[in-house]
Write an enzyme that holds these catalytic residues in place. Structure first.
Site, short mmCIF file in Angstrom:
data_model
loop_
_atom_site.label_atom_id
_atom_site.label_comp_id
_atom_site.label_asym_id
_atom_site.label_seq_id
_atom_site.Cartn_x
_atom_site.Cartn_y
_atom_site.Cartn_z
N THR A 121 0.81 -1.21 0.00
CA THR A 121 0.00 0.00 0.00
C THR A 121 0.85 1.26 0.00
O THR A 121 1.97 1.25 0.52
CB THR A 121 -0.91 -0.01 1.25
OG1 THR A 121 -1.47 1.28 1.43
CG2 THR A 121 -0.12 -0.34 2.53
N ASP A 122 0.28 2.34 -0.52
CA ASP A 122 0.99 3.64 -0.47
C ASP A 122 1.08 4.18 0.95
O ASP A 122 1.85 5.12 1.21
CB ASP A 122 0.30 4.66 -1.40
CG ASP A 122 -1.16 4.95 -1.05
OD1 ASP A 122 -1.71 4.31 -0.13
OD2 ASP A 122 -1.76 5.82 -1.72
N GLU A 123 0.28 3.62 1.87
CA GLU A 123 0.28 4.15 3.24
C GLU A 123 1.61 3.95 3.96
O GLU A 123 1.86 4.56 5.00
CB GLU A 123 -0.81 3.47 4.08
CG GLU A 123 -2.18 3.79 3.60
CD GLU A 123 -3.24 3.37 4.58
OE1 GLU A 123 -2.90 3.06 5.74
OE2 GLU A 123 -4.41 3.35 4.20
N TYR A 148 -1.88 -0.71 11.04
CA TYR A 148 -2.02 -1.37 9.74
C TYR A 148 -0.85 -1.01 8.82
O TYR A 148 -0.16 -1.89 8.29
CB TYR A 148 -3.35 -0.98 9.07
CG TYR A 148 -3.36 -1.25 7.57
CD1 TYR A 148 -3.32 -2.55 7.07
CD2 TYR A 148 -3.39 -0.20 6.65
CE1 TYR A 148 -3.30 -2.80 5.69
CE2 TYR A 148 -3.37 -0.43 5.28
CZ TYR A 148 -3.32 -1.74 4.81
OH TYR A 148 -3.29 -1.98 3.46
N LYS A 152 2.23 -3.34 7.25
CA LYS A 152 2.51 -3.51 5.81
C LYS A 152 3.95 -3.06 5.50
O LYS A 152 4.64 -3.69 4.69
CB LYS A 152 1.52 -2.70 4.97
CG LYS A 152 0.08 -3.20 5.00
CD LYS A 152 -0.11 -4.60 4.41
CE LYS A 152 0.12 -4.66 2.93
NZ LYS A 152 -0.22 -5.99 2.36
P1 NAD Z 1 -9.61 -7.37 2.22
O1 NAD Z 1 -9.61 -7.14 3.69
O2 NAD Z 1 -10.84 -7.08 1.43
O3 NAD Z 1 -9.21 -8.89 1.91
C1 NAD Z 1 -8.17 -9.54 2.59
C2 NAD Z 1 -8.30 -11.04 2.31
O4 NAD Z 1 -7.21 -11.70 3.00
C3 NAD Z 1 -9.60 -11.66 2.84
O5 NAD Z 1 -10.14 -12.53 1.88
C4 NAD Z 1 -9.15 -12.42 4.08
O6 NAD Z 1 -9.95 -13.55 4.38
C5 NAD Z 1 -7.74 -12.81 3.70
N1 NAD Z 1 -6.90 -13.08 4.89
C6 NAD Z 1 -6.76 -12.28 5.98
N2 NAD Z 1 -5.94 -12.89 6.87
C7 NAD Z 1 -5.54 -14.07 6.31
C8 NAD Z 1 -4.69 -15.12 6.73
N3 NAD Z 1 -4.06 -15.06 7.92
N4 NAD Z 1 -4.50 -16.16 5.90
C9 NAD Z 1 -5.13 -16.23 4.70
N5 NAD Z 1 -5.97 -15.27 4.25
C10 NAD Z 1 -6.17 -14.19 5.05
O7 NAD Z 1 -8.36 -6.54 1.69
P2 NAD Z 1 -8.16 -5.80 0.29
O8 NAD Z 1 -8.66 -4.41 0.41
O9 NAD Z 1 -8.63 -6.67 -0.78
O10 NAD Z 1 -6.55 -5.72 0.25
C11 NAD Z 1 -5.80 -6.77 -0.32
C12 NAD Z 1 -4.32 -6.40 -0.28
O11 NAD Z 1 -4.11 -5.19 -1.02
C13 NAD Z 1 -3.78 -6.13 1.12
O12 NAD Z 1 -2.47 -6.65 1.19
C14 NAD Z 1 -3.76 -4.62 1.21
O13 NAD Z 1 -2.76 -4.18 2.11
C15 NAD Z 1 -3.45 -4.23 -0.20
N6 NAD Z 1 -3.93 -2.92 -0.64
C16 NAD Z 1 -5.23 -2.56 -0.48
C17 NAD Z 1 -5.70 -1.33 -0.96
C18 NAD Z 1 -7.15 -0.91 -0.83
O14 NAD Z 1 -7.49 0.19 -1.20
N7 NAD Z 1 -8.05 -1.75 -0.34
C19 NAD Z 1 -4.80 -0.47 -1.60
C20 NAD Z 1 -3.45 -0.86 -1.72
C21 NAD Z 1 -3.04 -2.09 -1.26
O1 DAU Z 2 -4.14 3.87 0.44
C1 DAU Z 2 -4.34 2.50 0.38
C2 DAU Z 2 -5.19 2.05 1.57
O2 DAU Z 2 -6.52 2.50 1.31
C3 DAU Z 2 -5.16 0.54 1.77
O3 DAU Z 2 -3.86 0.15 2.13
C4 DAU Z 2 -6.15 0.12 2.87
O4 DAU Z 2 -6.20 -1.30 2.96
C5 DAU Z 2 -7.53 0.64 2.49
O5 DAU Z 2 -8.47 0.33 3.52
C6 DAU Z 2 -7.47 2.16 2.29
O6 DAU Z 2 -7.16 2.82 3.53
P1 DAU Z 2 -7.94 4.16 4.01
O7 DAU Z 2 -7.83 4.25 5.47
O8 DAU Z 2 -7.54 5.31 3.17
O9 DAU Z 2 -9.44 3.73 3.53
P2 DAU Z 2 -10.87 3.87 4.23
O10 DAU Z 2 -11.87 3.38 3.23
O11 DAU Z 2 -10.93 3.31 5.59
O12 DAU Z 2 -11.02 5.46 4.36
C7 DAU Z 2 -10.86 6.33 3.24
C8 DAU Z 2 -10.94 7.77 3.76
O13 DAU Z 2 -12.27 8.04 4.20
C9 DAU Z 2 -10.06 8.05 4.95
O14 DAU Z 2 -9.58 9.39 4.86
C10 DAU Z 2 -10.99 7.92 6.15
C11 DAU Z 2 -12.31 8.41 5.59
N1 DAU Z 2 -13.54 7.81 6.15
C12 DAU Z 2 -13.62 6.47 6.26
C13 DAU Z 2 -14.79 5.87 6.70
C14 DAU Z 2 -14.90 4.37 6.86
C15 DAU Z 2 -14.62 8.65 6.45
O15 DAU Z 2 -14.54 9.89 6.33
N2 DAU Z 2 -15.77 8.07 6.88
C16 DAU Z 2 -15.92 6.72 7.03
O16 DAU Z 2 -17.01 6.25 7.41
#
Ligand code: NAD
Ligand code: DAU
Length: 332
Positions: A121-123, A148, A152
């Site tokens: 992630t970019d975080e 989190y 990562k």
């Molecule tokens: P998600 O929470 O929707 O899915 C995570 C999946 O991993 C689930 O299916 C869960 O069951 C599985 N999992 C969790 N713990 C596990 C374990 N111990 N063993 C096996 N499986 C396990 O997450 P996502 O949003 O799809 O993110 C997927 C990946 O992409 C993560 O590594 C996250 O850091 C990265 N990422 C997410 C975002 C975003 O915006 N959501 C952006 C950049 C990177």
């Molecule tokens: O940047 C990549 C990341 O993006 C991934 O690594 C994470 O897995 C993914 O969850 C996401 O992280 P954020 O914390 O940015 O996403 P989230 O959807 O939780 O929140 C997006 C923005 O919205 C953040 O600034 C918090 C805000 N927010 C979130 C929720 C749930 C609100 O204002 N209200 C809300 O109810």
């Protein structure tokens, strides 16, 4: 390469990636997923027989991981605990899955000399000021803010060390915020869409000026596949689609697209340590691998996503009350 192991393939981005791989390659995919609260079997159901197989197991359990890694040509590692708010409440599963689980995967790919792509992630880079002309690049120093993002960052460092010290054939990608189908309703965009469907006012943390750089999950998938196929071993690639928007703009757009007044939302308690702004410079990926995002228009991608949640109420409805009850306890 014929057989791909995808960890976390029943989660949001992992399942979008599995669909992308089935539609664009001849690879056989095995999904290794623990099926936590964030997963759903339905997200990968209905794909062609013989192309996709689900193994339920934990990436931190070497007995499950080792034989699967041995039986595949490459691993794409998505599995993680992914929600910042949950990590503030209880960091322990984040340390176990994101750090120990990634370590378990790394040791298995080292033992069996397999190709690994690690999804991150970019975080890990922390945050930027609103008026900073700079964006994150592959050279930005790590500076994570939440349990989190720190977990990562730890996993990324392990991958880099395993490449350098043990010659593991790995690449890393750091992507910005994804949106699209199959995203858990705890996350910002699907939470607000399903709130509006339920007649609940959307909830904006703090002032709402925080900026996220939105990319469609299918564009993240095409980038990961390009890196897996053509990326240089040992390299990191940033993935982003120039989609910077502040949270206030996103909430207003959701309300407008759903036919409601753009002022029909509430400000709620801010997230502790809330990162202000993420922004990705993805020139390396575009120039080296010729990657381009397909979803260039956020408004139409968001409109598709709204439609998807309207048409898949049976998928998210069972989780809505519990998700909102958890937020209500924290005044969010
Ligand atoms: P998600 O929470 O929707 O899915 C995570 C999946 O991993 C689930 O299916 C869960 O069951 C599985 N999992 C969790 N713990 C596990 C374990 N111990 N063993 C096996 N499986 C396990 O997450 P996502 O949003 O799809 O993110 C997927 C990946 O992409 C993560 O590594 C996250 O850091 C990265 N990422 C997410 C975002 C975003 O915006 N959501 C952006 C950049 C990177
Ligand atoms: O940047 C990549 C990341 O993006 C991934 O690594 C994470 O897995 C993914 O969850 C996401 O992280 P954020 O914390 O940015 O996403 P989230 O959807 O939780 O929140 C997006 C923005 O919205 C953040 O600034 C918090 C805000 N927010 C979130 C929720 C749930 C609100 O204002 N209200 C809300 O109810």
């Amino acid at each position: 390469m014929e057989r791909l192991l995808v960890t976390g393939g029943a989660g949001f981005i992992g399942s979008n990636f599995v669909h992308h791989v089935v539609n664009h390659t001849d690879l056989h995919v095995t999904v290794l997923d623990k099926l936590t609260y964030a997963a759903s079997r339905e997200s990968i159901a209905g794909l062609p027989e013989g192309r996709v197989e689900l193994v339920v197991g934990d990436i931190a359990d070497d007995d499950a991981v080792d034989p699967l890694v041995a039986a595949h040509d490459a691993v794409v590692h998505f599995a993680a605990e992914s929600h910042n708010d949950n990590s503030l409440h209880d960091p322990s599963p984040f340390i176990r899955t994101n750090i120990l689980g990634s370590y378990t995967i790394l040791e298995a790919v080292r033992r069996h000399d397999k190709r690994l792509h690690h999804v991150s992630t970019d975080e890990v880079y922390g945050d930027l000021e609103l008026d900073d002309p700079k964006r994150f690049t592959e050279d930005t120093p790590y500076n994570p803010s939440s349990p989190y993002s720190a977990s990562k960052a730890g996993s990324d460092h392990l991958v880099r060390a395993w490449v350098r010290s043990f010659g593991v054939r790995a690449t890393v990608s750091n992507c910005s915020n994804n949106y699209g189908p199959w995203q858990h309703i705890e996350k910002f965009i699907p939470r607000q869409i399903t709130n509006v469907i339920d007649g609940i006012r959307p909830k904006l943390y703090g002032s709402g000026e925080n900026v996220r750089d939105w990319i469609h999950a299918d564009d993240h998938s095409s980038a990961v596949l390009a890196i897996l196929e053509r990326g240089r071993i040992g390299e990191t690639y940033l993935i982003g689609a120039d989609g910077e928007k502040n949270n206030l703009e996103v909430v207003r757009l959701i309300l407008r697209l759903m036919g409601r007044s753009e002022d029909d939302f509430d400000h709620v308690t801010d997230r502790a340590g809330h990162d202000l702004r993420y922004a990705i410079e993805s020139g390396k990926l575009r120039q080296e691998l010729g990657w381009q995002p397909r979803f260039q228009d956020f408004e139409s991608g968001l409109a598709d996503t709204i439609r998807w949640y309207q048409e898949h109420e049976d998928w998210w409805r069972p989780h809505k009350d519990a998700t909102e009850a958890k937020y209500a306890e924290k005044g969010q």
